[in-house]
Design an enzyme around this catalytic site. Structure first.
Site, mmCIF file in Angstrom:
data_model
loop_
_atom_site.group_PDB
_atom_site.id
_atom_site.type_symbol
_atom_site.label_atom_id
_atom_site.label_comp_id
_atom_site.label_asym_id
_atom_site.label_seq_id
_atom_site.Cartn_x
_atom_site.Cartn_y
_atom_site.Cartn_z
ATOM 1 N N GLU A 24 0.863 -1.176 0.000
ATOM 2 C CA GLU A 24 0.000 0.000 0.000
ATOM 3 C C GLU A 24 0.899 1.225 0.000
ATOM 4 O OE1 GLU A 24 -3.163 -0.993 2.908
ATOM 5 O OE2 GLU A 24 -3.172 1.171 3.223
ATOM 6 N N ASP A 73 -4.909 9.364 9.726
ATOM 7 C CA ASP A 73 -3.615 8.781 10.043
ATOM 8 C C ASP A 73 -3.045 9.339 11.335
ATOM 9 O OD1 ASP A 73 -3.119 7.066 7.713
ATOM 10 O OD2 ASP A 73 -3.266 8.949 6.604
#
Lengths: 269, 399
Positions: free
Chosen positions: A59, A70
């Site tokens: 990824e 995140d």
């Protein structure tokens, strides 16, 4: 499941993300890193080393100024990558370069605003042409994907994964199962990435609940996987794991010898 | 609360104002935002909620805030200029109207912990204040650059019992503080309510904040009626960063085309100087903090850093309601530079004996840039007082 568009010539024969997961079945290892971190040149090196060291999927994070979903490690890596001059156009050319030698399925993770500014169809098309198999866009709602973008993804054979969390209702889990053409991204707890704690009773019961729903899509567990123990704990339940923040931290600490750093990290998983 | 609910300038059932708005959030926030979306209107219509909200606004905030006919300013411009005195509210700005509403809502949603973002510290202080009032845990995220330049408000928040957490990412200002607050919410989704301070964020936040702030336009109507015999002015003028005071000042006039709606946005050192927050001119369509709106960004979709002397207008986006009002032509926008705003501070201080906040001074400065019809009735939302900006004023006015 969508067949890869055969009209696009790639030097290597790549299988789709879904095929890759289904043919191996279990113990899938999906490794995340941010494109352009630790250096602008590191993308092809890290892809090649991860593939050699046995990763099943990679990824690639598209660094973003405001990565809401995140945690601190990935955010910091995004800032560094942007400072290094990483852009989407550069990322596509890095992937093209990697594709001369690498056949591992690649997934891009980024934010909806990046697609909007690039032009959504142009983005999907160029990502596909560069050799990307799938996208993860955490702030793109499933409803918007289905009504506005599913046809475009289908046209280019681009796969997509949606996230589910312990607070996601059964109804939405079914929706994610129906719309995810790559895999379901199971967030092991309601948390941003990068926290290192053991799986709690609550998380285990959540993982049990999902498994009991007998979903048709394969499922990979992310958020909170950082070593062999945490990996094995969830491998019992699902097709495999996604490792991100722990790898980012390792890259940051060991950027002087990226190939060595990747090998040592992968041995620890 | 007596508020209109439909019309082309109001939010639709999907959370959009025209093409702007919506809720573009990671799945980790879906359950929380959806709970608010399903319940906010119902809660806001409960008689018990209304009575608690209204009594706190009256007895604690000091509402209604006066509508003051600024006579010397009126003479200067040849119009009847009324100032809506939000600067006289408890904590010194309009921000507290929203924090009172949201903390009452948070309690009804069963939340026990409150988080907020703040730039200059006004919303942080207003949030810390209501958390003290309701005895709830309060964490305020603030960019470390802002913490350094807004020390008095940091001290106020701490005195009120809040924990102030420094946002160290990006430019270390409001945008980054908002990112950190959203992350906190993701990590503490079960017990925490996020009090967003402006008319921004995922649906239903822009509408919810606008409704809590709509007490401003509701009072303008009744006060103007009492003073002039007419409830509608010719123009309502307010500054816009995210846009909560403007949204509140406009709300009851949105569907009355005879009332012009005018916004003043921060042009910093000049719209095209590279140091500006003039989002309506420099912004393009995209997603920021969960809503589709106009924002300042690169061609690659990276959100850029705005600049304004006023920390409250120093935001790279604009609320989706305002994006819709501007692009549909319902509202007109004037960019106002730092220097023009500072001139307006001097003018109001010397003409009327009122020292405005830098944000509100942008609205006042717009008066000098427009053609004003003789004898027209203009309401300016004086959103906050200048106490917090004294250090800046000392620096500019004593040389």
């Amino acid at each position: 499941m969508h067949a890869v568009n055969k009209s696009i010539p790639h030097t290597l024969n790549m299988s789709s993300i879904r095929q890759t997961i289904e043919s191996k079945g279990s113990n899938i290892l999906n490794i995340y890193f941010t494109a352009g971190h630790p250096t602008l040149e590191s993308v092809p090196v890290i892809i090649s080393e991860l593939e050699k060291a046995g990763a099943d999927l990679i990824e690639l994070g598209m660094p973003y100024s405001d990565p809401l979903a995140d945690g601190p490690a990935i955010q910091r890596s995004s800032e560094i990558a942007l400072r290094n001059g990483q852009t989407i156009a550069i990322l596509f050319s890095q992937v093209k370069e990697s594709r001369k030698t690498s056949s591992i399925p690649l997934i891009l993770m980024g934010y909806y605003n990046q697609l909007i500014q690039y032009g959504e169809e142009k983005f999907v098309k160029e990502a596909h042409d560069a050799g990307i198999q799938g996208l993860i866009i955490p702030d793109l709602p499933m409803e918007v994907y289905e009504s506005r973008y599913k046809d475009i993804f289908d046209k280019y054979g681009m796969e997509i994964s949606f996230l589910i969390t312990p607070m996601t209702s059964d109804e939405r889990i079914r929706q994610a199962d129906r719309l995810s053409s790559a895999f379901i991204y199971v967030v092991s707890k309601s948390s941003v990435t990068g926290k290192q704690e053991d799986l709690s009773e609550e998380q285990l019961s959540y993982l049990d609940r999902i498994r009991a729903m007998d979903l048709k899509s394969p499922a990979l567990v992310g958020f909170g996987i950082f070593d062999r123990n945490s990996r094995q704990a969830v491998n019992r339940f699902f097709n495999g794991v996604i490792v991100g923040s722990a790898f980012i931290r390792a890259l940051e600490a060991g950027q002087d010898d990226l190939p060595g750093t990747v090998r040592v990290f992968m041995e620890g998983l | 609360m007596n508020t209109p609910t439909s019309g082309q300038y109001h939010v639709d059932e999907n959370g959009f104002y025209g093409e702007f708005g919506g809720a573009f959030i990671p799945e980790m926030l879906h359950a929380n935002v959806d709970q608010i979306r399903r319940q906010y209107l119902e809660i806001m219509r409960e008689p018990d909620f209304i009575s608690q909200f209204e009594s706190l606004l009256r007895d604690y905030v000091g509402r209604p805030s006066p509508l003051y006919l600024a006579t010397r300013l009126s003479e200067h411009y040849g119009a009847d200029i009324y100032l809506k005195r939000e600067d006289l509210n408890h904590t010194g700005a309009h921000k507290i109207n929203n924090t009172i509403g949201q903390i009452l809502l948070a309690r009804r949603l069963g939340k026990t912990r409150i988080i907020a973002e703040t730039g200059a510290g006004q919303h942080g202080v207003a949030t810390a204040t209501v958390c003290a009032l309701m005895s709830m845990e309060c964490v305020v995220y603030m960019g470390s650059v802002d913490i350094a330049r807004q020390a008095p408000n940091v001290a106020r928040m701490k005195l009120l019992g809040a924990t102030v957490v420094a946002a160290e990412s990006g430019s270390k200002t409001l945008k980054d503080a908002t990112n950190e607050a959203i992350r906190d919410w993701i990590n503490n989704a079960d017990n925490t309510h996020y009090i967003i301070g402006s008319a921004i964020g995922p649906h239903p936040y822009p509408d919810m904040v606008t409704r809590f702030q709509s007490v401003i336009s509701s009072e303008i109507q009744s006060q103007l009626l009492a003073k002039t015999g007419k409830k509608d002015p010719d123009m309502v003028l307010a500054c816009v960063g995210g846009g909560s005071n403007a949204a509140g000042a406009f709300y009851h006039f949105l569907d009355t085309p005879s009332v012009s709606l005018v916004l003043a946005e921060a042009a910093g050192k000049g719209v095209h100087s590279g140091h500006s927050a003039a989002t309506s001119i420099l912004g393009t369509k995209g997603i920021i903090h969960g809503c589709r709106t106009l924002l300042m960004q690169t061609k690659d979709g990276q959100i850029t850093e705005p600049y304004s002397i006023s920390a409250g207008l120093d935001y790279p986006g604009i609320g989706p309601l305002h994006a819709h009002l501007i692009t549909s032509g319902r509202a007109k926008v004037y960019p106002v530079t730092d220097d023009e705003a500072l001139e307006a501070v001097k003018q109001l201080s010397s003409y009327e004996g009122i020292i405005p906040a830098l944000e509100s001074a942008h609205a006042l400065a717009a008066l000098a840039k427009m053609e004003i019809k003789h004898g027209s009735v203009i309401v300016v939302c004086l959103s906050g007082r200048g106490d917090k900006d004294l250090a800046t004023y000392l620096e500019h006015f004593t040389t």
